[in-house]
Design an enzyme around this catalytic site. Sequence first.
Site, PDB file in Angstrom:
ATOM      1  N   LYS A  47       0.751  -1.061   0.167  1.00 59.66           N
ATOM      2  CA  LYS A  47       0.057   0.025   0.108  1.00 59.66           C
ATOM      3  C   LYS A  47       1.025   1.170  -0.056  1.00 59.66           C
ATOM      4  CE  LYS A  47      -3.958   1.777   2.697  1.00 59.66           C
ATOM      5  NZ  LYS A  47      -4.652   1.666   4.002  1.00 59.66           N
ATOM      6  N   SER A  69      -9.740   2.048   3.153  1.00 55.70           N
ATOM      7  CA  SER A  69      -8.890   2.811   2.279  1.00 55.70           C
ATOM      8  C   SER A  69      -7.944   2.098   1.280  1.00 55.70           C
ATOM      9  CB  SER A  69      -7.972   3.823   2.993  1.00 55.70           C
ATOM     10  OG  SER A  69      -6.908   3.197   3.898  1.00 55.70           O
ATOM     11  N   SER A 116      -9.717  -0.427   7.118  1.00 60.71           N
ATOM     12  CA  SER A 116      -9.201  -0.213   5.886  1.00 60.71           C
ATOM     13  C   SER A 116      -8.305  -1.294   5.326  1.00 60.71           C
ATOM     14  CB  SER A 116      -8.037   1.210   5.679  1.00 60.71           C
ATOM     15  OG  SER A 116      -8.800   2.397   6.157  1.00 60.71           O
TER      16      SER A 116
END
Lengths: 497, 487, 99
Positions: free
Chosen positions: B76, B151, B175
């Site tokens: 990420k 997210s 997330s």
Amino acid sequence: MTTTVLPSYEDAVSRYEPVIGLETHVELGTATKMFCGCRTEFGAEPNTQVCPVCLGLPGALPVANRAGIEATIRIGLALNCDIAAWCRMARKNYFYPDMPKNFQTSQYDEPLCTDGYVDVEVDGKQYRIGIERVHLEEDTGKTLHVGGATGRIHGATESLVDYNRAGIPLVEIVTKPVPGLGALAPEVAKAYVAELRDIIRSLGVSDVRMEQGSLRCDVNTSLNKPGEEWGTRTETKNVNSLRSVERAVRSEIIRQSGLLDGGTRILQETRHFQETTGDTRPGRSKETATDYRYFPEPDLVPIAPEAAWVAELKANLPERPSVKRARLREEWGISEVDMQSVANAGAVELIEETIAAGASPAGARKWWMGELARRANEEGIDLAAVGATPAQVAALQKLVDDGKLNDKLARSVLEGVVAGEGDPAAVMAARGLEVVSDTGALQAAVDEAIAANPDIAAKIRDGKVAAAGALVGAVMKTTRGQADAKTVRELILSRLS
Amino acid sequence: MTDLTRMSAAELAKAIAGKEASAVEVATAHLDRIDAVDDRVHAFLHVDREGALAAAERVDRGEVTGPLAGVPIAVKDVIATKGVPTTAASKILEGWRPPYDATIVQRLRAAGMVMLGKTNMDEFAMGSSTEYSAYGPTNNPWDLGRIPGGSGGGSAASLAAYEAPLAIGTDTGGSIRQPGAVTGTVGAKPTYGGTSRYGLIAFSSSLDTPGPCARNVEDAALLHAVIAGHDPRDSTSIPQPVPDVVGAARRGASGDLSGVKLGLVKEFAGDGSEPGVLAAFHESLEALVKLGAEVVEVSCPHFQYALPAYYLIAPSECSSNLARFDGVRYGLRTGDDGSRSLEEVMSLTRDAGFGPEVKRRIILGTYALSSGYYDAYYGQAQKVRTLITRDFQSAFERVDVLVSPTTPFVAFPFGSRTSDPYQMYLADLFTIPTNLYGGPGISVPCGLSEGLPVGFQVMAPTMADDRMYRVAAALESAVGTLTPPTL
Amino acid sequence: MAAISREEVAHLARLSRLAVTEQELDQFAGQLDVILQSVARVGEVAADDIPPTSHSVPLTNVYRDDVPQPSLTQDEALAGAPDTFEGRFRVPRILDEED
């Protein structure tokens, strides 16, 4: 702006009561920064002692330096504070380019140390200054303001930032407000800072040199009429020496009393002390106090000093400066009054270190309390900043004791040392100030003087030994003072007997 | 030849170790897959072909070994990777190349894993749909017109699109778990402090937790074991050893949950969940009962305040964490035309560099911390947090784990929840409580609702991450994994 | 009644160095109002004698030794900077005074 007629200081303190408070920042001398392992050495190339943590790079996290915590606790203990059993660091949020994270990791409502005191003596009387709190925080980077006339922020076109200093541990010491000092407020303020400095220096946790910025002082002053509530206080910054502490308080008392006499309200503001004029100038006035939006620092876990550790630190505190002064007074064989003068001049450690470097107590005292104190007073600087080190003074005295310099020559050498020309021996050599010890050369000068002054020589031969003084003077002149007067006199007398 | 991109991480590791496939072949297969589909999925913000192949070569040369050596992984983009662009999906960090690696990235490299690139996310990890990325959204491989969750939508989508067998995500309010749920993959949030935050661009410091994402439970556990563990550079890092999550996952896979008590939170049963989600959840619950587990209803009365408390605590911490983005030391600087002051340049930079959700949260957080409001908002939220923690603790005295749907709705269409921010926040209803408590949580695919994946959440006490892996693996053994449509 | 006014939002934006546009102000004020009214629910909980939780890990006294570690080089430190001069970060003129 109406000009106010300022009262005299004596007049001001006869009608108003000052209340003072002091906030002091001590830069700790730890090997590394408070939250990362970057070095803390002074004078490195810009931005070479930085890392993701102290640069505030995205993703970086702080880890607390145990030595910083320990130093703070020791300072608190030396100031008779209570040490928190449990406390946290907090974030103080505001934007400024010298703060990489745009928040300062500090402490807010949970300081590490609280509720202590420092006793100071002024004019034979004792005063107790209450300590509100001692807490730990981190220093900011350094900003250079470019383009303006003064190098200060006003008028600058741009600024340049170096983060080497960012993250170095700072200990903030805040006094409780101190009323009841009357006319002596400025002296007591100065005495407090001096005592604080001596205490902290004795702990070995900081250089505490005001002139180098490792001890920074802000002074708060307010005035009130007797019997009334305390007035609005102003904060004075840029107080960079002990003398400035005294002058800043004095000047604020005068300024505020002038305003109050004229019916003007005192603004709660930050003012800047001006070294050259001795008065204070207003900073940018803020309509409202800054809201720092403090909250507990989530990246650091609470600090809970173990009771046994604190007890050990307390038991191992060094001798109190006041106790030390009493001990040294006895060792040096001087009176209490004289010792107080030494303390007032800020010379205790300096003399002590000079003795440690080999000088006698009398010799060490002579230079620091004499020539060097005179210079410091003339230039309006602290004795520690005068430009000579204890080692140098000890070396100077040794040269005198060894007969290489007489008193007058030694003063010249000292002048060179203070001017930065080097150590005493180097200055002596460079300036050619050594006492002429070569008896041959001296003998020649003596014979010359005898030949040039036959009538005086005759008197001496007749037994008027006192007349030798004039010949000694003549020889001193021709040797530009670089002769040992006693030796010259002996040579003259032996030549003429 | 088996499609290398369809293999699990465990299978790939075995194949590489047994020299049936080289690490370079495996890396190449995944890089090619990215080339083939990522223009449609947009899971990646940056693909590091060179770095990946170099890492793979080191494994093939025998320079690095380990249980996952040679296995590709996506990271990420909120995690610092040295020399490789790290943007947190924000314009304010466009092109920033960190001079250092996050601790978990160092661990990945030391384990011989092959980093393919950085994945898309909601800007600064704030969001539940990846629509708030400054570089465009990621499309859910199950239906390209729908969100992949957030997210960490990019990490989850990369798994569902077979672009990577493993990914790293971060979980602050859900997330990792919620994207896992809506993409039919496994997403695990370890106990807070179990994985190092050093190098994780901070959103909400007391909640952020890096964690593993995979297509099955054992893979997630294997990755968990590589990245977790104490880090002296993170003061909030747990010193205790990592629980045996891999062992627990394998034990769970045997399908025996006799004696295990599953807590069903009464307060989660309210309206808000889509019927299809509830149906899939309850079917899974029945499957677990068939494996020997017992369902016990528990009451966690303060869970209803978790969402409001979170949306006070997280924005407050973020308003402070994001203050450093000011155009001075790195990142975007705009408006510096010589006529403006620093304050103006900073303000213009931040307004240009941050997206609307980030700005909203900064303003909200600044408000909640303001003097005069602190006690009512931030201060009160931290007290609610204590009460929620106590709810978990009492629940865990009666049950071994808590279970719930991961998120109330399946993948929703783009744009359907962006006009009303609070509608977006509701996606985190079931995931947020355990972030406030600091406990571990995992989302496991448990079925479909109208053709879209549903996630089953298991939450365990702090430090008992192994417990949730066991239950998750057991469920997986009963219902199987999901296969996304072919892209 | 609005929980947060447009003026307050503007003030907060200034405080957090966000040069929001008029349009953003309008939008945010409305949205934040809704959000604030929702999050204000935390006030419903009676929590006077409840201690706040600032850390979910029960750790204390995490320290490092006072031993130097390698720093970044000057180049590395300045690498991402928008503007530098002779080893320092350069910024336009600062209005506020240092604290």
